[in-house]
Design a protein around this motif. Sequence first.
Motif, PDB file in Angstrom:
ATOM      1  N   PRO A 140       0.844  -1.199   0.000  1.00 49.03           N
ATOM      2  CA  PRO A 140       0.000   0.000   0.000  1.00 49.03           C
ATOM      3  C   PRO A 140       0.880   1.250   0.000  1.00 49.03           C
ATOM      4  N   PRO A 141       0.325   2.405  -0.330  1.00 52.08           N
ATOM      5  CA  PRO A 141       1.133   3.629  -0.350  1.00 52.08           C
ATOM      6  C   PRO A 141       1.803   3.882   1.001  1.00 52.08           C
ATOM      7  N   ALA A 142       3.074   4.205   0.955  1.00 60.29           N
ATOM      8  CA  ALA A 142       3.855   4.425   2.178  1.00 60.29           C
ATOM      9  C   ALA A 142       3.774   5.879   2.621  1.00 60.29           C
ATOM     10  N   PRO A 143       3.788   6.108   3.930  1.00 60.02           N
ATOM     11  CA  PRO A 143       3.845   7.495   4.409  1.00 60.02           C
ATOM     12  C   PRO A 143       5.238   8.070   4.146  1.00 60.02           C
ATOM     13  N   ALA A 144       5.356   9.360   4.176  1.00 59.78           N
ATOM     14  CA  ALA A 144       6.652  10.013   3.932  1.00 59.78           C
ATOM     15  C   ALA A 144       7.714   9.543   4.923  1.00 59.78           C
ATOM     16  N   SER A 145       7.304   9.238   6.136  1.00 58.29           N
ATOM     17  CA  SER A 145       8.267   8.798   7.151  1.00 58.29           C
ATOM     18  C   SER A 145       8.906   7.453   6.809  1.00 58.29           C
ATOM     19  N   ALA A 155       4.024  10.923  16.631  1.00 61.78           N
ATOM     20  CA  ALA A 155       3.076  10.888  15.510  1.00 61.78           C
ATOM     21  C   ALA A 155       3.682  10.147  14.322  1.00 61.78           C
ATOM     22  N   LYS A 156       4.951  10.382  14.057  1.00 61.46           N
ATOM     23  CA  LYS A 156       5.609   9.690  12.939  1.00 61.46           C
ATOM     24  C   LYS A 156       5.794   8.207  13.257  1.00 61.46           C
TER      25      LYS A 156
END
Length: 123
Positions: free
Chosen positions: A25-30, A110-111
């Motif tokens: 799935p799409p990964a977060p920027a972190s 949060a990250k």
Amino acid sequence: MSKRLIAPALAAAFLIAGSAHAAPPPAPASWARCAICHDNTKGGPNKIGPNLYGVVSKKAGTHAANFRYSDGLKKSGLTWNAATLDKWIENPRALVPGTMMSFPGLKDPAKRAELVGYLTSLK
């Protein structure tokens, strides 16, 4: 639907389903910091660190075949769940002294939560 349309559609479905390295799935920027050392695709390779696809709920030090885990991690008794992953991402060396993971840790809760959620989705 005509037979001419069914055959190509079935062939495409089998190619996608049979892909050796299924797209995650799409990964977060972190995730970019993790991606330097870890792969996140089903069936993907180990890199400097182990492939992390499907790691959640596995015993630490056992998940990725053919990866050389540290003795400390193998003997830690940890199971990768939200709580242990959060502690690990925050400071791997504090959680498992002697780990080979050189990542210094991520202080932003949060990250860390974003990464734990992402790792949980890789199944």
